[in-house]
Design an enzyme around this catalytic site. Structure first.
Site, PDB file in Angstrom:
ATOM      1  N   HIS A   1     -15.922  79.877   3.052  1.00 24.96           N
ATOM      2  CA  HIS A   1     -16.714  79.181   3.844  1.00 24.96           C
ATOM      3  C   HIS A   1     -17.554  80.598   4.462  1.00 24.96           C
ATOM      4  CE1 HIS A   1     -17.372  76.730   7.769  1.00 24.96           C
ATOM      5  NE2 HIS A   1     -18.137  77.814   8.018  1.00 24.96           N
TER       6      HIS A   1
ATOM      7  N   HIS B   1     -22.041  81.566   5.714  1.00 25.68           N
ATOM      8  CA  HIS B   1     -23.411  81.123   5.999  1.00 25.68           C
ATOM      9  C   HIS B   1     -24.116  82.165   5.348  1.00 25.68           C
ATOM     10  CE1 HIS B   1     -22.210  77.850   8.535  1.00 25.68           C
ATOM     11  NE2 HIS B   1     -21.212  78.283   8.842  1.00 25.68           N
ATOM     12  N   LEU B   2     -25.132  81.973   4.366  1.00 18.99           N
ATOM     13  CA  LEU B   2     -25.842  82.883   3.975  1.00 18.99           C
ATOM     14  C   LEU B   2     -27.408  82.661   4.304  1.00 18.99           C
ATOM     15  CD1 LEU B   2     -24.705  83.073   0.017  1.00 18.99           C
ATOM     16  CD2 LEU B   2     -24.073  84.698   1.901  1.00 18.99           C
ATOM     17  N   ARG B   3     -27.654  81.789   5.067  1.00 21.40           N
ATOM     18  CA  ARG B   3     -29.104  81.381   5.455  1.00 21.40           C
ATOM     19  C   ARG B   3     -29.929  81.241   4.463  1.00 21.40           C
ATOM     20  NH1 ARG B   3     -26.033  79.696   9.725  1.00 21.40           N
ATOM     21  NH2 ARG B   3     -25.499  81.376  11.287  1.00 21.40           N
TER      22      ARG B   3
ATOM     23  N   ASN C   1     -26.091  74.361   6.277  1.00 18.58           N
ATOM     24  CA  ASN C   1     -26.658  73.901   7.622  1.00 18.58           C
ATOM     25  C   ASN C   1     -27.992  74.838   7.657  1.00 18.58           C
ATOM     26  OD1 ASN C   1     -25.043  76.443   8.108  1.00 18.58           O
ATOM     27  ND2 ASN C   1     -24.917  75.909  10.053  1.00 18.58           N
TER      28      ASN C   1
ATOM     29  N   HIS D   1     -15.838  70.340   9.701  1.00 21.69           N
ATOM     30  CA  HIS D   1     -16.129  71.209  11.167  1.00 21.69           C
ATOM     31  C   HIS D   1     -15.309  70.178  12.019  1.00 21.69           C
ATOM     32  CE1 HIS D   1     -17.958  73.968  14.048  1.00 21.69           C
ATOM     33  NE2 HIS D   1     -17.575  73.081  14.970  1.00 21.69           N
TER      34      HIS D   1
ATOM     35  N   HIS E   1     -12.316  76.597   9.404  1.00 20.59           N
ATOM     36  CA  HIS E   1     -11.984  77.462  10.480  1.00 20.59           C
ATOM     37  C   HIS E   1     -11.237  76.906  11.677  1.00 20.59           C
ATOM     38  CE1 HIS E   1     -15.451  75.162  11.793  1.00 20.59           C
ATOM     39  NE2 HIS E   1     -16.589  75.810  11.405  1.00 20.59           N
TER      40      HIS E   1
ATOM     41  N   LEU F   1     -18.417  79.216  17.033  1.00 16.37           N
ATOM     42  CA  LEU F   1     -17.890  77.800  16.839  1.00 16.37           C
ATOM     43  C   LEU F   1     -17.109  77.423  15.870  1.00 16.37           C
ATOM     44  CD1 LEU F   1     -20.828  75.889  18.378  1.00 16.37           C
ATOM     45  CD2 LEU F   1     -18.497  76.380  19.685  1.00 16.37           C
TER      46      LEU F   1
ATOM     47  N   HIS G   1     -26.745  85.719  12.975  1.00 16.77           N
ATOM     48  CA  HIS G   1     -27.877  85.356  13.671  1.00 16.77           C
ATOM     49  C   HIS G   1     -28.683  86.702  14.077  1.00 16.77           C
ATOM     50  CE1 HIS G   1     -27.021  81.194  14.150  1.00 16.77           C
ATOM     51  NE2 HIS G   1     -25.973  81.332  14.439  1.00 16.77           N
TER      52      HIS G   1
ATOM     53  N   ALA H   1     -24.239  80.826  18.339  1.00 12.43           N
ATOM     54  CA  ALA H   1     -22.821  80.801  18.024  1.00 12.43           C
ATOM     55  C   ALA H   1     -22.804  81.292  16.433  1.00 12.43           C
ATOM     56  CB  ALA H   1     -22.220  79.427  17.882  1.00 12.43           C
TER      57      ALA H   1
HETATM   58  C1  NCD Z   1     -21.983  78.567  12.621  1.00 13.62           C
HETATM   59  C2  NCD Z   1     -23.642  78.937  12.305  1.00 13.62           C
HETATM   60  O1  NCD Z   1     -24.164  79.771  12.952  1.00 13.62           O
HETATM   61  O2  NCD Z   1     -24.018  78.298  11.333  1.00 13.62           O
HETATM   62  N1  NCD Z   1     -21.847  79.198  13.669  1.00 13.62           N
HETATM   63  C3  NCD Z   1     -20.613  79.648  14.066  1.00 13.62           C
HETATM   64  O3  NCD Z   1     -20.252  80.031  15.293  1.00 13.62           O
HETATM   65  N2  NCD Z   1     -19.691  79.536  13.163  1.00 13.62           N
HETATM   66  C4  NCD Z   1     -21.810  77.120  12.363  1.00 13.62           C
HETATM   67  C5  NCD Z   1     -20.579  76.820  12.215  1.00 13.62           C
HETATM   68  O4  NCD Z   1     -19.774  77.200  11.258  1.00 13.62           O
HETATM   69  O5  NCD Z   1     -19.935  76.017  13.081  1.00 13.62           O
HETATM   70 ZN    ZN Z   2     -19.416  78.051   9.541  1.00 16.57          ZN
END
Ligand code: NCD
Ligand code: ZN
Length: 351
Positions: A19, A21-23, A47, A142, A180, A225, A257, A269
């Protein structure tokens, strides 16, 4: 003397991140090398804005990720589709059968960053979920309700009761990963289910409790989150992760972020931990006398759940006398991204 007291080096199969996030764009370029340096594969969250909804979107996103991997890194992104009430079961099946798409992600609408297009009414996506069950495809969930009347610290427990348990009863053949997991309720629920349900646990939820965010000042870089919970929950997560139980595996939820979006009146988050996750985990597993189970958590249980072979290549973690002075920031060319600070020195270094 325990084995790990003597151990200065630990070699395990290369880990995967189930899991992350690479954006996109400049952030993608800045963070992908931190994942591909240590991980062979990662389940990449969809996302983006707009989200990765179709197999076609996933193919295009995969190409952008591949372009961001430094030469010499052997890394395979495993793509996910963002489930919407308009998702086509046919498209999901085509993506899965072609090998391009590994899983579908369910975000309850409004649960977290960029989840506005998520699912409001689960009955609308049942045809997609039924198709996934029949082809053996995994749903990543989620697990938080978004109902504003539910206290944010209770959202996971309420989700289990209102959404997840009924879904399990309605479609027991569907393979589900509760992403998570952050509570004892989540760990207990997953442990009570059959083998086709698993859970990812993040690095940071093994290390921080909610005091890190709120005690002695508000610390936005510990805000994510699902939000970190009380200490008793963290201890349950530690036990689950270090137990070797095959249902629990690493999903860092590294979620970068840029600092201006974290350090403001309404900060985003997400915790960015790809860079030092393996060092943090070695510390955690050593502390719990479970270094011999780090490989199960980070490198074996995930592939087994996703029915993929474990990686053949290995990674060596070395315990050094002098703590690693890891980079505190990653720069996107314009802004900094703060790296997760575990609040202890990192003596374990991936070589
Ligand atoms: C994640 C995000 O920023 O894309 N943020 C996080 O706090 N984990 C979204 C997510 O996985 O809930
Ligand atoms: Zn996530």
């Amino acid at each position: 003397m325990r084995l790990e007291d003597e151990m200065k080096q630990l070699t395990i199969r290369r880990p995967d991140d189930w899991h992350v996030h690479l954006r996109d764009g400049a952030v993608l370029k800045a963070v992908t090398p931190d994942t591909s340096a240590h991980f062979s594969r990662a389940i990449v969250m969809p996302n983006l804005v707009p989200p990765v909804v179709t197999t076609r979107d996933a193919a295009a996103y995969r190409d952008r990720i591949l372009a961001a991997i430094p030469s010499g890194h052997d890394f395979t992104p495993l793509m996910t589709l963002y489930l919407t009430e308009g998702t086509s079961a046919e498209d999901v099946e085509v993506g899965f059968r072609s090998g391009l798409v590994t899983a579908v992600k369910l975000y309850p609408a409004g649960a977290t960053t960029n989840s506005q297009s998520g699912v409001r009414d689960l009955s609308k996506v049942m045809p997609v979920l039924e198709r996934m069950a029949s082809i053996g495809m995994t749903l990543c969930v989620h697990g938080e309700v978004t109902d504003p009347s539910t206290d944010i610290f209770d959202r996971e427990a309420v989700f289990i009761e209102r959404v997840l348990a009924p879904l399990r009863e309605r479609l027991p053949e569907l393979r589900i990963v509760m992403e998570h997991v952050t509570t004892k309720d989540g760990v207990d629920f997953v442990s009570s289910q059959s083998e086709n349900m698993g859970a990812t646990i993040t690095t940071h939820h093994l290390i921080i409790n909610r005091n890190a965010i709120l005690a002695g000042g508000i610390r936005p870089h510990y805000y994510c989150l699902p939000v970190a919970k009380r200490e008793e929950h963290r201890l349950v997560l530690r036990r689950a992760a270090t137990s070797g139980d095959a249902r629990f595996f690493l999903g860092t939820d590294s979620a970068p972020h840029v600092d201006p979006l974290k350090e403001c009146a309404c900060g985003c988050a997400g915790i960015y931990s790809s860079l030092n996750t393996m060092s943090c985990l070695a510390h955690v597993f050593e502390e719990d006398g479970a270094l011999d189970r780090l490989e199960a958590f980070a490198s074996l249980n995930g592939p087994a759940f996703y029915r993929l072979p474990p990686n053949e290549a290995t990674i060596t973690l070395e315990r050094r006398e002098t703590a690693w002075d890891y980079p505190r920031k990653r720069n996107t060319g314009e802004d900094d991204i703060t790296v997760f600070d575990p609040m202890f020195p990192l003596h374990w270094v991936a070589t």
